[in-house]
Design a protein around this motif. Sequence first.
Motif, short mmCIF file in Angstrom:
data_model
loop_
_atom_site.label_atom_id
_atom_site.label_comp_id
_atom_site.label_asym_id
_atom_site.label_seq_id
_atom_site.Cartn_x
_atom_site.Cartn_y
_atom_site.Cartn_z
N VAL A 5 0.86 -1.19 0.00
CA VAL A 5 0.00 0.00 0.00
C VAL A 5 0.89 1.23 0.00
O VAL A 5 1.75 1.39 0.86
N ASP A 7 0.57 5.09 0.42
CA ASP A 7 -0.34 6.12 0.91
C ASP A 7 0.23 7.49 0.55
O ASP A 7 1.21 7.94 1.14
N GLY A 10 -3.21 10.20 2.57
CA GLY A 10 -3.85 9.93 3.85
C GLY A 10 -5.29 9.47 3.72
O GLY A 10 -5.99 9.30 4.73
N TYR A 12 -6.59 6.66 3.06
CA TYR A 12 -6.91 5.34 3.59
C TYR A 12 -7.23 5.36 5.08
O TYR A 12 -7.66 4.35 5.64
N ARG A 22 -2.73 -1.88 7.31
CA ARG A 22 -1.67 -1.10 7.94
C ARG A 22 -1.19 -1.78 9.23
O ARG A 22 0.02 -1.85 9.50
N TRP A 33 3.41 -1.31 4.02
CA TRP A 33 2.73 -0.01 4.04
C TRP A 33 3.79 1.06 3.83
O TRP A 33 4.69 1.22 4.66
N ASN A 35 4.63 4.96 3.42
CA ASN A 35 4.16 6.32 3.64
C ASN A 35 4.80 7.25 2.61
O ASN A 35 5.99 7.57 2.70
N THR A 37 3.39 10.29 1.86
CA THR A 37 2.76 11.59 2.03
C THR A 37 3.74 12.74 2.08
O THR A 37 3.36 13.89 1.83
N ASP A 86 -3.56 4.82 -3.75
CA ASP A 86 -4.34 6.03 -3.53
C ASP A 86 -5.31 6.35 -4.67
O ASP A 86 -5.87 5.44 -5.29
N GLU A 246 -9.22 5.95 -5.31
CA GLU A 246 -9.89 6.36 -4.08
C GLU A 246 -10.53 7.73 -4.28
O GLU A 246 -10.33 8.40 -5.28
N HIS A 249 -8.67 13.43 -1.32
CA HIS A 249 -8.49 13.60 0.13
C HIS A 249 -9.33 14.73 0.68
O HIS A 249 -9.69 14.74 1.86
#
Length: 280
Positions: A5, A7, A10, A12, A22, A33, A35, A37, A86, A246, A249
């Motif tokens: 995943v 991300d 954010g 999720y 996660r 997972w 990150n 971001t 995402d 998705e 955000h």
Amino acid sequence: MIITVQDFTGVYAEQPFMQELRAAAETSKDVHWLNCTKIVGTDCYCDDDAIKEINELIDNAGSSIFENRGNSTNDIAPQPSIHFFDNGNYHYMSKLWTDRVQEPFTLIVFDHHPDMQPPRFGGILSCGGWVKEVLDNNEFIQNVIIIGVKDELVETVREELSQSGEASILEKVTFIRESDQSILSSLVFRLSSPHSLYISIDKDALLPAYAATNWDQGSLTLDALKESITVLTAGRKILGIDICGERAHDFEGNEHHTVQEADRLNSELNRELVEFLQKL
């Protein structure tokens, strides 16, 4: 299957299933997972610095589409990986994942958009042109099948590529348009080659009843998506499966979903897709 995943926004955080993944990533070697971001230069367009940083993050996590889960028997195909990344603004990640393929393959894309726009900003990788980038630069790509494309966008791409003198690239591309009522027969006809498959799913190909995304959506049902994948993968090696699409955000609700409904719907869909794909 190994699940990775990425991300980026954010989004999720409000999906129960993704939060289960996660938590699993803390102890399981089969779930990663990442990150993303804090990586700049990634929204819709991905610059060279961001590409380098993303690839380093993947490498450091040990995520590989060829990871074999300890199986050393040469005649058994390695387990494919599922990659979540995402919303649709990050669909270019499929280009970065397919860069890791080292054998001839067919790329299968479920998307309401063709993602084949000629580059507009000095060749920078984009969510709207990543398929063309794969065709231009990946030596192992044999052909591409794009399923669920909005009808008028197919003609737009043909015109743009003709104007740029790149229409010949379409010889490797099959569009199965949103209006096509014979998806399965088209797939069976087209997939006569023995090549391995790489599957990339943008959930905006689906009706809003099945997903809440950040782009205009198509009319594919979940059953049609599953049935298509079942037909496509029968007797063929799967190299990897990508899933994006998705909600944005900053989504505040629309005529189809509230924020809470969107998160619940997407969480349930992601769970159902994983459970389905793990049985292939």
